[in-house]
Design an enzyme around this catalytic site. Structure first.
Site, PDB file in Angstrom:
ATOM      1  N   LYS A 236      71.985  22.706  85.409  1.00 37.54           N
ATOM      2  CA  LYS A 236      72.455  21.397  84.928  1.00 37.54           C
ATOM      3  C   LYS A 236      71.348  20.774  84.107  1.00 37.54           C
ATOM      4  O   LYS A 236      70.170  21.045  84.356  1.00 37.54           O
ATOM      5  CB  LYS A 236      72.767  20.473  86.114  1.00 37.54           C
ATOM      6  CG  LYS A 236      73.656  19.302  85.756  1.00 37.54           C
ATOM      7  CD  LYS A 236      75.112  19.700  85.774  1.00 37.54           C
ATOM      8  CE  LYS A 236      76.024  18.609  85.290  1.00 37.54           C
ATOM      9  NZ  LYS A 236      77.435  18.953  85.569  1.00 37.54           N
TER      10      LYS A 236
ATOM     11  N   ASP B  35      79.265  17.021  80.145  1.00 42.13           N
ATOM     12  CA  ASP B  35      79.409  16.313  81.421  1.00 42.13           C
ATOM     13  C   ASP B  35      79.497  14.831  81.029  1.00 42.13           C
ATOM     14  O   ASP B  35      79.859  14.528  79.887  1.00 42.13           O
ATOM     15  CB  ASP B  35      78.218  16.605  82.351  1.00 42.13           C
ATOM     16  CG  ASP B  35      78.454  16.140  83.784  1.00 42.13           C
ATOM     17  OD1 ASP B  35      79.172  16.827  84.522  1.00 42.13           O
ATOM     18  OD2 ASP B  35      77.948  15.054  84.176  1.00 42.13           O
TER      19      ASP B  35
HETATM   20  P1  NDP Z   1      82.990  11.118  80.724  1.00 44.46           P
HETATM   21  O1  NDP Z   1      81.706  10.664  80.169  1.00 44.46           O
HETATM   22  O2  NDP Z   1      84.037  11.636  79.822  1.00 44.46           O
HETATM   23  O3  NDP Z   1      83.644   9.950  81.588  1.00 44.46           O
HETATM   24  C1  NDP Z   1      82.960   9.387  82.649  1.00 44.46           C
HETATM   25  C2  NDP Z   1      83.805   8.278  83.230  1.00 44.46           C
HETATM   26  O4  NDP Z   1      83.235   7.864  84.457  1.00 44.46           O
HETATM   27  C3  NDP Z   1      83.843   7.052  82.349  1.00 44.46           C
HETATM   28  O5  NDP Z   1      85.052   6.386  82.544  1.00 44.46           O
HETATM   29  C4  NDP Z   1      82.667   6.246  82.886  1.00 44.46           C
HETATM   30  O6  NDP Z   1      82.745   4.855  82.636  1.00 44.46           O
HETATM   31  C5  NDP Z   1      82.770   6.528  84.356  1.00 44.46           C
HETATM   32  N1  NDP Z   1      81.445   6.382  84.955  1.00 44.46           N
HETATM   33  C6  NDP Z   1      80.321   7.046  84.609  1.00 44.46           C
HETATM   34  N2  NDP Z   1      79.285   6.619  85.339  1.00 44.46           N
HETATM   35  C7  NDP Z   1      79.774   5.679  86.144  1.00 44.46           C
HETATM   36  C8  NDP Z   1      79.197   4.862  87.126  1.00 44.46           C
HETATM   37  N3  NDP Z   1      77.894   4.938  87.425  1.00 44.46           N
HETATM   38  N4  NDP Z   1      80.018   4.009  87.799  1.00 44.46           N
HETATM   39  C9  NDP Z   1      81.346   3.932  87.504  1.00 44.46           C
HETATM   40  N5  NDP Z   1      81.933   4.671  86.566  1.00 44.46           N
HETATM   41  C10 NDP Z   1      81.161   5.530  85.899  1.00 44.46           C
HETATM   42  O7  NDP Z   1      82.608  12.218  81.832  1.00 44.46           O
HETATM   43  P2  NDP Z   1      83.548  13.307  82.526  1.00 44.46           P
HETATM   44  O8  NDP Z   1      84.931  12.826  82.637  1.00 44.46           O
HETATM   45  O9  NDP Z   1      83.267  14.597  81.874  1.00 44.46           O
HETATM   46  O10 NDP Z   1      82.881  13.395  83.974  1.00 44.46           O
HETATM   47  C11 NDP Z   1      83.360  12.635  85.084  1.00 44.46           C
HETATM   48  C12 NDP Z   1      82.924  13.312  86.369  1.00 44.46           C
HETATM   49  O11 NDP Z   1      83.471  14.636  86.418  1.00 44.46           O
HETATM   50  C13 NDP Z   1      81.412  13.483  86.559  1.00 44.46           C
HETATM   51  O12 NDP Z   1      81.113  13.401  87.938  1.00 44.46           O
HETATM   52  C14 NDP Z   1      81.181  14.917  86.080  1.00 44.46           C
HETATM   53  O13 NDP Z   1      80.004  15.456  86.626  1.00 44.46           O
HETATM   54  C15 NDP Z   1      82.423  15.585  86.634  1.00 44.46           C
HETATM   55  N6  NDP Z   1      82.820  16.861  86.042  1.00 44.46           N
HETATM   56  C16 NDP Z   1      83.009  16.987  84.687  1.00 44.46           C
HETATM   57  C17 NDP Z   1      83.427  18.184  84.172  1.00 44.46           C
HETATM   58  C18 NDP Z   1      83.736  18.352  82.739  1.00 44.46           C
HETATM   59  O14 NDP Z   1      84.192  19.425  82.368  1.00 44.46           O
HETATM   60  N7  NDP Z   1      83.534  17.362  81.884  1.00 44.46           N
HETATM   61  C19 NDP Z   1      83.614  19.371  85.020  1.00 44.46           C
HETATM   62  C20 NDP Z   1      83.463  19.109  86.432  1.00 44.46           C
HETATM   63  C21 NDP Z   1      83.055  17.890  86.897  1.00 44.46           C
HETATM   64  P3  NDP Z   1      81.713   4.164  81.631  1.00 44.46           P
HETATM   65  O15 NDP Z   1      82.267   4.465  80.268  1.00 44.46           O
HETATM   66  O16 NDP Z   1      81.729   2.733  81.988  1.00 44.46           O
HETATM   67  O17 NDP Z   1      80.379   4.810  81.857  1.00 44.46           O
HETATM   68  O1  2IT Z   2      80.208  19.773  86.549  1.00 44.59           O
HETATM   69  C1  2IT Z   2      80.688  20.689  85.860  1.00 44.59           C
HETATM   70  O2  2IT Z   2      81.206  21.687  86.371  1.00 44.59           O
HETATM   71  C2  2IT Z   2      80.669  20.537  84.408  1.00 44.59           C
HETATM   72  N1  2IT Z   2      80.224  19.507  83.911  1.00 44.59           N
HETATM   73  C3  2IT Z   2      81.148  21.652  83.530  1.00 44.59           C
HETATM   74  C4  2IT Z   2      80.070  22.687  83.346  1.00 44.59           C
HETATM   75  C5  2IT Z   2      80.370  23.764  82.349  1.00 44.59           C
HETATM   76  O3  2IT Z   2      79.440  24.553  82.125  1.00 44.59           O
HETATM   77  O4  2IT Z   2      81.465  23.840  81.803  1.00 44.59           O
END
Ligand code: NDP
Ligand code: 2IT
Length: 451
Positions: free
Chosen positions: A130, A170
């Site tokens: 990561k 992420d």
């Molecule tokens: P994005 O940046 O697209 O969206 C993040 C969302 O979460 C936004 O709505 C953001 O709001 C909110 N957020 C972030 N930080 C905080 C906080 N401290 N408190 C409240 N809300 C918060 O990210 P993703 O959708 O990609 O990721 C969301 C989650 O999913 C994370 O935990 C990530 O690690 C996990 N994840 C992502 C994957 C991927 O493929 N993208 C795969 C697996 C897991 P704001 O705009 O206000 O910050």
């Molecule tokens: O938390 C996760 O699994 C991710 N942000 C996706 C990682 C990836 O390599 O696609």
């Protein structure tokens, strides 16, 4: 055995805390895994002698670096960059890059640790890693984001590669940022390879990678619901977050017949009792991905909804909750409220969104509860599929990728049933995912010697 296992966890965690001070998120993630594994480890002299868990909890390599860049006013800004290369027993390090003001070593290490087990569960050949930075992309121009990404990669490029370490997105890193990072990487290396995933569809990206985490989450939840003879049809669903994972979780849940009534960001949440249907979701995507706006703007467009500033959505009555924002966004008190309101299924789209106290409440009340390392693995799994397509220089259709994603999520669910079903028939997905994810990594590490 039980007291021996408890003692093992306490001794092990005392060492982890002493060796990694000021890293509460890392301690939290390691403790959860250690608690699931302890009964196996105390019963297996080889695992103990070869110090498998001790080695898994020590990153193979941590890179921390300065990221200096010039903003639009010509001023120098300095951020800190990280890449935690946690474990390469099963393949090249693989995991996302996070840009968020809160990023620190503890958060990077917890995410890399979780990623190792998650990637193992996918059955694809990927180790765990990561990375990220405390850079806050909010309010920055495209030019500033590009400058930052270029400086970030100017150091990171020497540590990554298609057979070494393959980053992706992420929080705060989506298609735009992957594009800028890939561009600089390609320029410095003079090579067009699959070193990043989540690339644009016209230049090496996989169809469905943007959708994969949210869709995969719903495929996993479908399997969970089926264990109780249920489906998404007609269910009320809470989703937190409004980014990549939240949008596509809401989309798939809606396609499967559910009514999604909430979305959120770090400023508050919206509640739309009529449901966030496909048309409304198209607006959310435009608002968040193109205009980079805030979720509160939803209520200006759809007055049927209400906005609650500074609050989280867990007080709304629902059947199913899908936390898709960030770590520790759902605490013990909120878990009790969910249960009291009749919620009976929680599947995590985010990484570690439920606190240990919340998980305790879910398990004590025998909810269907899936930890992120199982239920959100569809994103990295589809990254693995992107790597395969890049290596073979081919492109699969959306139907092919979707079918593979679906079957990977079903398979992970099967692994959770295998290792997590308790004597009374209750499925403890935490145990199932931790043990199932650990087994493959541990076997590979034991076979590969003391490295
Ligand atoms: P994005 O940046 O697209 O969206 C993040 C969302 O979460 C936004 O709505 C953001 O709001 C909110 N957020 C972030 N930080 C905080 C906080 N401290 N408190 C409240 N809300 C918060 O990210 P993703 O959708 O990609 O990721 C969301 C989650 O999913 C994370 O935990 C990530 O690690 C996990 N994840 C992502 C994957 C991927 O493929 N993208 C795969 C697996 C897991 P704001 O705009 O206000 O910050
Ligand atoms: O938390 C996760 O699994 C991710 N942000 C996706 C990682 C990836 O390599 O696609």
């Amino acid at each position: 055995m039980e007291t021996q296992a408890k003692q093992y966890v306490e001794n092990f965690m005392a060492q982890i805390v002493a060796k990694n001070p000021n890293e509460p998120e890392f301690h939290q993630a390691v403790r959860e895994v250690a608690e699931s594994l302890a009964p196996y480890i105390v019963a297996d002299p080889a695992l103990q002698k070869l110090k498998v868990l001790e080695r898994i909890a020590e990153p193979e390599r941590v890179i921390i670096f300065r990221v200096p860049w010039l903003n639009d006013r010509g001023e120098i800004e300095i951020n800190r960059g990280f890449r935690v290369q946690m474990n390469s027993a099963l393949g090249p390090y693989k995991g996302g890059i996070r840009f968020h003001a809160s990023v620190n070593l503890s958060i990077m290490k917890f995410l890399a640790f979780e990623q190792t087990f998650k990637n193992s569960l996918t059955t694809l050949p990927m180790g765990g890693g990561k990375g990220g930075s405390d850079f806050n992309p909010k309010g920055r121009s495209d030019n500033e984001v590009m400058k930052f990404c270029q400086s970030f990669i100017t150091e990171l490029y020497r540590h990554i590669g298609q057979d070494t370490d393959v980053p992706a997105g992420d929080i705060g890193v989506g298609g735009r940022e992957v594009g800028f990072m890939f561009g600089q990487y390609k320029r410095l290396r003079d090579e067009f390879t699959g070193t990043f995933t989540g690339k644009g569809l016209g230049w090496g990206g996989s169809l469905l990678r943007p959708e994969a985490t949210g869709y995969g989450l719903c495929y996993f939840a479908q399997e969970m619901l089926a264990t109780r003879g249920e489906t998404f049809e007609g269910k009320t669903v809470l989703v937190s977050g409004s980014g990549n994972v939240a949008q596509h979780a809401a989309e798939k849940a809606t396609q499967l017949g559910a009514k999604v009534v909430t979305l959120s960001d770090s400023s508050g949440y919206i509640y739309d009792p009529e449901g966030i249907d496909a048309e409304k979701l198209a607006y959310v995507k435009l608002l968040k991905n193109v205009y980079r706006g805030r979720i509160k703007e939803y209520v200006d467009k759809y007055p049927s909804a209400q906005y609650f500033a500074g609050e989280r959505p867990w007080g709304i009555k629902c059947d199913i909750a899908l936390p898709c924002a960030t770590q520790n966004e759902l605490n013990g008190e909120e878990a009790k409220v969910l249960v009291a309101n009749g919620c009976w299924c929680v599947a995590e789209g985010a990484n570690m969104p439920s606190t240990p106290e919340a998980i305790e409440v879910f398990l004590a009340n025998k909810l269907l509860y899936a930890p992120g390392k199982a239920s959100n693995a569809g994103g990295v799994a589809t990254s693995g599929l992107e790597m395969s397509q890049n290596s073979m220089r081919i492109k699969w259709s959306a139907e092919e990728v979707d079918a593979k994603l679906h079957s990977i999520m079903q398979n992970i669910h099967g692994v959770c049933l295998k290792y997590g079903t308790e004597e009374d028939g209750y499925v403890n997905y935490v145990k199932g995912a931790n043990i199932g994810g650990f087994m493959k990594v541990a076997e590979a590490m034991m076979a590969q010697g003391c490295v």
